[in-house]
Design a protein around this motif. Sequence first.
Motif, mmCIF file in Angstrom:
data_model
loop_
_atom_site.group_PDB
_atom_site.id
_atom_site.type_symbol
_atom_site.label_atom_id
_atom_site.label_comp_id
_atom_site.label_asym_id
_atom_site.label_seq_id
_atom_site.Cartn_x
_atom_site.Cartn_y
_atom_site.Cartn_z
ATOM 1 N N ILE A 198 0.683 -1.247 -0.083
ATOM 2 C CA ILE A 198 0.120 -0.148 0.036
ATOM 3 C C ILE A 198 0.875 1.402 -0.119
ATOM 4 O O ILE A 198 0.734 2.275 -0.770
ATOM 5 C CB ILE A 198 -0.774 0.128 1.256
ATOM 6 C CG1 ILE A 198 -1.886 -1.183 1.169
ATOM 7 C CG2 ILE A 198 -1.494 1.332 1.481
ATOM 8 C CD1 ILE A 198 -2.892 -1.239 2.338
ATOM 9 N N LEU A 232 -6.175 5.746 -0.667
ATOM 10 C CA LEU A 232 -6.445 4.649 0.171
ATOM 11 C C LEU A 232 -7.636 5.203 1.463
ATOM 12 O O LEU A 232 -7.279 6.006 1.899
ATOM 13 C CB LEU A 232 -5.308 4.359 1.125
ATOM 14 C CG LEU A 232 -5.194 3.458 2.327
ATOM 15 C CD1 LEU A 232 -5.575 2.045 1.731
ATOM 16 C CD2 LEU A 232 -4.026 3.386 3.015
ATOM 17 N N MET A 243 -8.004 1.713 -2.909
ATOM 18 C CA MET A 243 -7.713 0.611 -1.994
ATOM 19 C C MET A 243 -8.440 0.929 -0.701
ATOM 20 O O MET A 243 -8.614 2.090 -0.284
ATOM 21 C CB MET A 243 -6.291 0.835 -1.365
ATOM 22 C CG MET A 243 -5.272 0.553 -2.713
ATOM 23 S SD MET A 243 -3.427 0.874 -2.480
ATOM 24 C CE MET A 243 -3.455 2.446 -2.312
ATOM 25 N N ILE A 288 -7.678 -4.534 -2.892
ATOM 26 C CA ILE A 288 -6.949 -3.502 -3.759
ATOM 27 C C ILE A 288 -7.762 -3.586 -4.948
ATOM 28 O O ILE A 288 -7.847 -4.825 -5.518
ATOM 29 C CB ILE A 288 -5.589 -3.752 -4.007
ATOM 30 C CG1 ILE A 288 -4.756 -3.393 -2.662
ATOM 31 C CG2 ILE A 288 -4.960 -2.670 -4.921
ATOM 32 C CD1 ILE A 288 -3.481 -3.821 -2.724
#
Lengths: 362, 251
Positions: A5, A22, A209, A246
């Motif tokens: 990530i 994210l 994500m 993801i």
Amino acid sequence: MAELICRTLRDGGLEGEQAPALSINDEIDCSLGFCVFEHILLQLCSFVSSQKSSAKHCVGRVSRSPLYCGKLLKKNGVDVAGSSKWLKVLDWFTDPLCWKSKLGESGTVKNLPLATSLSVTSCKSIKNKDALLSSILELGKEMSLYGKGRFIVGMDSVNEMLRHASIIPVSSLINTLRSHDKICSMFWLLHADLQHPQAISALEYASTMKATVEPIVTLADGLMAQSSNPSLMEQNLRRGKLFIRIKRRNGCVKSMFEEFCATNSGVKFSPVSSEDIITAQSLVPSVQFNLQLSEKERYKRGKVVLPFEHQGNGAELQIYNGRRPETQCGCIDKGSGKIIYLRDSDDELADSDEDPDDDLDI
Amino acid sequence: MSSFQYSNPLEEAVDGGHGGGVVILLKDCVENSGRFIIHQLLKRALLPQSSDVVVFLAFAQPFNHYDRILRKMGCNLSVQRDKRRLLFIDIFSDDTLDKGNRGTGDDMIIELYGKVHRAVEDCGSRVMVIIDDVSLMELHSNSSPSLVFDFFKYCYSLTVQYGCSVVALIHSDVYSKEDHPSLLLQLEYLVDVVINVEPLASGLAADVHGQLTVTRKRVGDDFSESRNRVHNLHFRIKDTNIDYFYPGNKN
């Protein structure tokens, strides 16, 4: 997986694409989302300060004290004094609604500024989406030389935005930032149990994500159950599970699981332990019949010789015909009568169409 | 919190020991009121050997009520108020809050915050802000839960800037049936220590009046592992004192 990530956020999106985003989600049962957020922030600060990232700067929008942020960075070896070249903090903590400013102007309070080494800008526009967008872009532009260089945006609480605005302007702001060519990547923290499911889904769609923090120990519902398990509650204050999803460009979604532990020296990630496997086994519903064989039962089953089974071990083949051979008979009673019955045919099936009672005249 | 020797397990469980401000949320329910903890913390902050100052925001009872209770516990609130160690803001009778021109709930909340900020700023010693209680604050100020949470957040910012502590009482069963995210949950995310007062898990008992669950989360810039701790204590309320003990260890 957490490193994956961080690398994705570090590298940003390709030209012409929206910036990767994210979303870190947690709930009150295991409110360690902020630890994960801090870990990612520190990793990205490390990449940016050592110029290993395509992004040159970071803009953090914080609802915790900037003093705390400064101490966190210092504790992790970041040069706070020199961070103003690559890190800007938009302060949502000290005076987001301008109460202190108003009271200061009226003479009620002195409104002393916070003493911090970080480059901090007070956010006065928490309710105004356009002003907020301008603040973020302006901070990013201040750091870049000649307007070049992309930057990463971190928001430690989207919940604060959603308290003062509905999901539509917040989603619009996030999408606008992601579409901006100066934004390398974005990440934010969301306490999922403080929002309606529609808001959570909307933010999920806006992200590429998603990292969900789950408790390492699941407690039963109800306060009484929680208070009777203080050791289990303690586990959830220090450890958790990170479920990462993801979304790839081709549309498929990759899911990964990881455990983590929040310690004094930071967050440590590890693969899911075997304890979870044991827990999963114990989740098989208990029924009245036995679904499994024990080792002893498996061994005995393996020893059974089936009828007509040719072991092929060189021994004389023996076909079971329903009677013992004469050599294995016991003693022959010479003086008494006996009935010797020989079957007509070894191939005769037990279930023959011929009724053996057919010859009876009943 | 004060840095004196702990006189009971509750103080040990609550006090971080790092000398800085701490924000405590005290949750109670109809079966077990948590006000006795407010009285104890008030008494401890006003001990003669301490120099701490208390800012008390009273939404539940007038001054005389607390004065009577604390006198039994050996603390004279009138004297402490005269010595300026206690700033008692009584929402019912406080003349300094402009009752005639209160305007909206927003104005009242901001004015109230101004008084707290001024008191914390002017005081040279450590300050403890006590709010009794948040549920009634929401009612009396005629404001939204969001505004009450903003007030709390601003008080939280004072703990960082001036090292003061904040203790707030809230009734958890008032918010238990809500179908939307509640003020209680927002406060639980924000605070450093949560004290949950509830009936004894094993049922009624003659000599144990209830149990406390003290949850200490990571606090501010204190990264020590001792923060993340959960303590389960039983308590017995006496006339002038409260006994706290770990389960099975009454002595």
